[in-house]
Enzyme design. Structure first.
Site, PDB file in Angstrom:
ATOM      1  N   GLU A  93      16.057   5.727  -8.959  1.00  0.00           N
ATOM      2  CA  GLU A  93      16.718   6.715  -8.203  1.00  0.00           C
ATOM      3  C   GLU A  93      17.777   6.381  -7.268  1.00  0.00           C
ATOM      4  O   GLU A  93      17.778   5.379  -6.804  1.00  0.00           O
ATOM      5  CB  GLU A  93      15.541   7.574  -7.357  1.00  0.00           C
ATOM      6  CG  GLU A  93      14.485   8.267  -8.214  1.00  0.00           C
ATOM      7  CD  GLU A  93      13.451   8.891  -7.267  1.00  0.00           C
ATOM      8  OE1 GLU A  93      12.818   9.785  -7.891  1.00  0.00           O
ATOM      9  OE2 GLU A  93      12.965   8.513  -6.348  1.00  0.00           O
ATOM     10  N   CYS A 114      23.213   6.339  -2.077  1.00  0.00           N
ATOM     11  CA  CYS A 114      22.336   5.295  -1.853  1.00  0.00           C
ATOM     12  C   CYS A 114      21.914   4.780  -3.063  1.00  0.00           C
ATOM     13  O   CYS A 114      21.403   5.710  -3.950  1.00  0.00           O
ATOM     14  CB  CYS A 114      21.190   6.350  -1.161  1.00  0.00           C
ATOM     15  SG  CYS A 114      19.766   5.030  -0.612  1.00  0.00           S
ATOM     16  N   CYS A 121       9.083  -2.186  -5.621  1.00  0.00           N
ATOM     17  CA  CYS A 121       9.530  -3.107  -4.665  1.00  0.00           C
ATOM     18  C   CYS A 121       8.092  -3.902  -4.322  1.00  0.00           C
ATOM     19  O   CYS A 121       7.072  -3.505  -4.364  1.00  0.00           O
ATOM     20  CB  CYS A 121       9.893  -2.244  -3.470  1.00  0.00           C
ATOM     21  SG  CYS A 121      10.431  -3.402  -2.033  1.00  0.00           S
ATOM     22  N   CYS A 125       5.868  -2.678   2.461  1.00  0.00           N
ATOM     23  CA  CYS A 125       5.696  -2.164   3.665  1.00  0.00           C
ATOM     24  C   CYS A 125       4.836  -0.963   3.972  1.00  0.00           C
ATOM     25  O   CYS A 125       4.734   0.033   2.991  1.00  0.00           O
ATOM     26  CB  CYS A 125       7.064  -1.640   4.102  1.00  0.00           C
ATOM     27  SG  CYS A 125       8.367  -2.957   4.201  1.00  0.00           S
ATOM     28  N   CYS A 128       6.091   2.897   3.375  1.00  0.00           N
ATOM     29  CA  CYS A 128       7.143   3.329   2.622  1.00  0.00           C
ATOM     30  C   CYS A 128       6.717   3.687   1.239  1.00  0.00           C
ATOM     31  O   CYS A 128       5.767   3.260   0.491  1.00  0.00           O
ATOM     32  CB  CYS A 128       8.009   2.261   2.358  1.00  0.00           C
ATOM     33  SG  CYS A 128       9.361   2.537   1.189  1.00  0.00           S
ATOM     34  N   CYS A 342      14.956   8.948   3.570  1.00  0.00           N
ATOM     35  CA  CYS A 342      14.508   7.419   3.709  1.00  0.00           C
ATOM     36  C   CYS A 342      12.897   7.152   3.467  1.00  0.00           C
ATOM     37  O   CYS A 342      12.062   7.942   3.839  1.00  0.00           O
ATOM     38  CB  CYS A 342      14.629   6.921   5.008  1.00  0.00           C
ATOM     39  SG  CYS A 342      16.452   7.054   5.372  1.00  0.00           S
TER      40      CYS A 342
HETATM   41  N1  SAH Z   1      14.190  -2.718   1.179  1.00  0.00           N
HETATM   42  C1  SAH Z   1      15.402  -2.522   2.032  1.00  0.00           C
HETATM   43  C2  SAH Z   1      16.200  -1.262   1.412  1.00  0.00           C
HETATM   44  C3  SAH Z   1      15.504   0.091   1.583  1.00  0.00           C
HETATM   45  S1  SAH Z   1      16.255   0.997   2.791  1.00  0.00           S
HETATM   46  C4  SAH Z   1      15.017  -2.239   3.450  1.00  0.00           C
HETATM   47  O1  SAH Z   1      13.863  -2.017   3.774  1.00  0.00           O
HETATM   48  O2  SAH Z   1      15.894  -1.978   4.379  1.00  0.00           O
HETATM   49  C5  SAH Z   1      15.125   2.104   3.183  1.00  0.00           C
HETATM   50  C6  SAH Z   1      14.993   2.505   4.639  1.00  0.00           C
HETATM   51  O3  SAH Z   1      13.944   3.363   4.938  1.00  0.00           O
HETATM   52  C7  SAH Z   1      14.254   1.083   5.399  1.00  0.00           C
HETATM   53  O4  SAH Z   1      15.170   1.081   6.761  1.00  0.00           O
HETATM   54  C8  SAH Z   1      12.866   1.412   5.646  1.00  0.00           C
HETATM   55  O5  SAH Z   1      12.530   1.049   6.945  1.00  0.00           O
HETATM   56  C9  SAH Z   1      12.912   3.024   5.726  1.00  0.00           C
HETATM   57  N2  SAH Z   1      11.730   3.649   5.436  1.00  0.00           N
HETATM   58  C10 SAH Z   1      10.752   3.399   4.588  1.00  0.00           C
HETATM   59  N3  SAH Z   1       9.920   4.219   4.310  1.00  0.00           N
HETATM   60  C11 SAH Z   1      10.044   5.331   5.203  1.00  0.00           C
HETATM   61  C12 SAH Z   1       9.755   6.606   5.599  1.00  0.00           C
HETATM   62  N4  SAH Z   1       8.412   6.914   5.030  1.00  0.00           N
HETATM   63  N5  SAH Z   1      10.245   7.335   6.487  1.00  0.00           N
HETATM   64  C13 SAH Z   1      11.421   6.922   7.182  1.00  0.00           C
HETATM   65  N6  SAH Z   1      12.099   5.780   6.862  1.00  0.00           N
HETATM   66  C14 SAH Z   1      11.297   5.092   5.831  1.00  0.00           C
END
Ligand code: SAH
Length: 366
Positions: A93, A114, A121, A125, A128, A342
């Site tokens: 996506e 984006c 991945c 985390c 996420c 995000c």
């Molecule tokens: N893997 C890289 C690129 C993805 S960026 C990274 O983590 O930086 C995606 C962003 O969304 C990251 O800053 C992550 O911390 C944030 N994120 C992940 N899950 C989220 C959620 N459920 N709500 C808000 N932000 C989230």
């Protein structure tokens, strides 16, 4: 899955244009590169000024593996989520985020794209949605840049900014991401400025060092998300290998042009990392770093037991950082009604993973 035609530089293309021993004219590499990156063709048949023999040589050496546009969803706020299928039917996506704010240099409305760097991945985390997919595979450089070209056609204009904040961890696929940056920045392609590209990472320290060695380097964003190793270990397993001190040491060494900064993303999770003590620790950790902080109120998805803090708590957290003169912004969720915000990208449809049968539908062209 490493070398597809759109992943190659002009010189690499030129080398593949002719059967062994022969030599193509010097301009041929440029012609083919322009077809692939300026015009974003889906097939070598469209390269009308390239002799058939040369096109055949190309196709035989390295396949062009275009993405198919599967679904485009539009959110109430104008954000669009684009789902693409790769040649092996993996779903990825990208998100197109329009902004009323004028772009400083061009005076046009800002349009941020984006992009994804991997299928799924591996970083796991806890907060996420992409993590729930697990690791699929790396995207090729060609697949990364093609997201930009398809989104450009769809939007009717080029994005003004690119962020590697979609599915995947860019620094877990750094060779292809680096190659994609070179392709995007090439004058025969979109000629993107590295100042308008941001690579975001969970904090793979060797990757940060390698990215910083690029000249010129793109912008760096770091998903910090916690202020103690105890909490960060728990929500971001990568921290067990690269703890906060090591990560911030790498951030401090990242070369910054005058007036540039490192962005720190901080997902706010109620009762986990959103206390006044967290805010104070964050101020201490980032002291002396040229940086800005993006607070991202947690965006929900089915599964984990996290909660978004109240609006008052979010504001209080921001105010505390502000009082310490830290540039800090709250990232309002964009496209959350279509799971495009995000951390919500999981190539799902109606809450379920895309069933294989759905993947066999003919592609909808952009
Ligand atoms: N893997 C890289 C690129 C993805 S960026 C990274 O983590 O930086 C995606 C962003 O969304 C990251 O800053 C992550 O911390 C944030 N994120 C992940 N899950 C989220 C959620 N459920 N709500 C808000 N932000 C989230």
């Amino acid at each position: 899955m490493d070398l597809d035609l759109r992943s190659l530089t002009p010189a690499e293309l030129a080398a593949r244009l002719v059967p062994e021993g022969a030599r193509a004219p010097d301009y041929r590499g440029e012609q083919v590169f322009r077809w692939l990156h300026e015009h974003a063709v889906d097939s070598t048949d469209e390269m009308t000024n390239v002799p058939q023999k040369a096109r055949d040589a190309l196709g035989a050496s390295t396949p062009l593996r275009p993405l198919r546009t599967d679904v485009v969803q539009e959110a109430r706020d104008g954000t669009r989520k684009l789902r693409f299928l790769t040649v092996d039917d993996r779903a990825i996506e990208s998100v197109l985020i329009p902004d009323d704010q004028k772009d400083d240099a061009s005076e046009r409305d800002r349009l941020t794209l984006c992009v994804s760097s991997q299928v799924g991945c591996a970083m796991d985390c806890g907060f996420c949605a992409t993590a729930t997919l697990g690791y699929g595979r790396n995207l090729t450089a060609g697949e990364i840049v093609e997201q930009v070209y398809r989104a450009t056609k769809l939007a009717g204009r080029r994005p003004t900014n690119l962020v590697f904040m979609g599915m995947g961890e860019p620094m877990h696929n750094l060779d292809n991401v680096t190659r994609a940056l070179a392709l995007l920045e090439h004058p025969w392609g979109l000629h993107f400025s590295p100042r308008r590209i941001t690579v975001s990472t969970v904090g793979l320290v060797p990757g940060i060092e390698k990215l910083g060695a690029l000249s010129p380097a793109p912008n760096l964003a770091i998903s910090l998300n916690a202020t103690t190793d105890e909490v960060r270990d728990r929500i971001m397993p990568v921290n067990r290998k690269w703890p906060i001190a090591k990560l911030l040491e790498a951030a401090r060494k990242f070369p910054l042009a005058h007036g540039r900064y490192v962005t720190f993303e901080y997902v706010l999770l109620a009762g986990v990392n959103d206390s006044d003590a967290d805010a104070d620790r964050l101020i201490g950790l980032l002291r002396g770093l040229s940086c800005k902080v993006n607070l991202i109120p947690w965006n929900p998805f089915q599964g984990p037991a996290f909660e978004r803090p109240s609006a008052e708590r979010i504001r209080a957290f921001q105010d505390r950082l502000r009082a310490a003169s830290m540039p800090v912004y709250i990232r309002t969720p964009r496209g959350d009604d279509i799971d495009a915000a995000c951390g919500q990208l999981a190539a799902r449809e109606h809450g379920a993973l895309v069933p294989a049968s759905r993947l066999e539908r003919p592609a909808r062209p952009v």
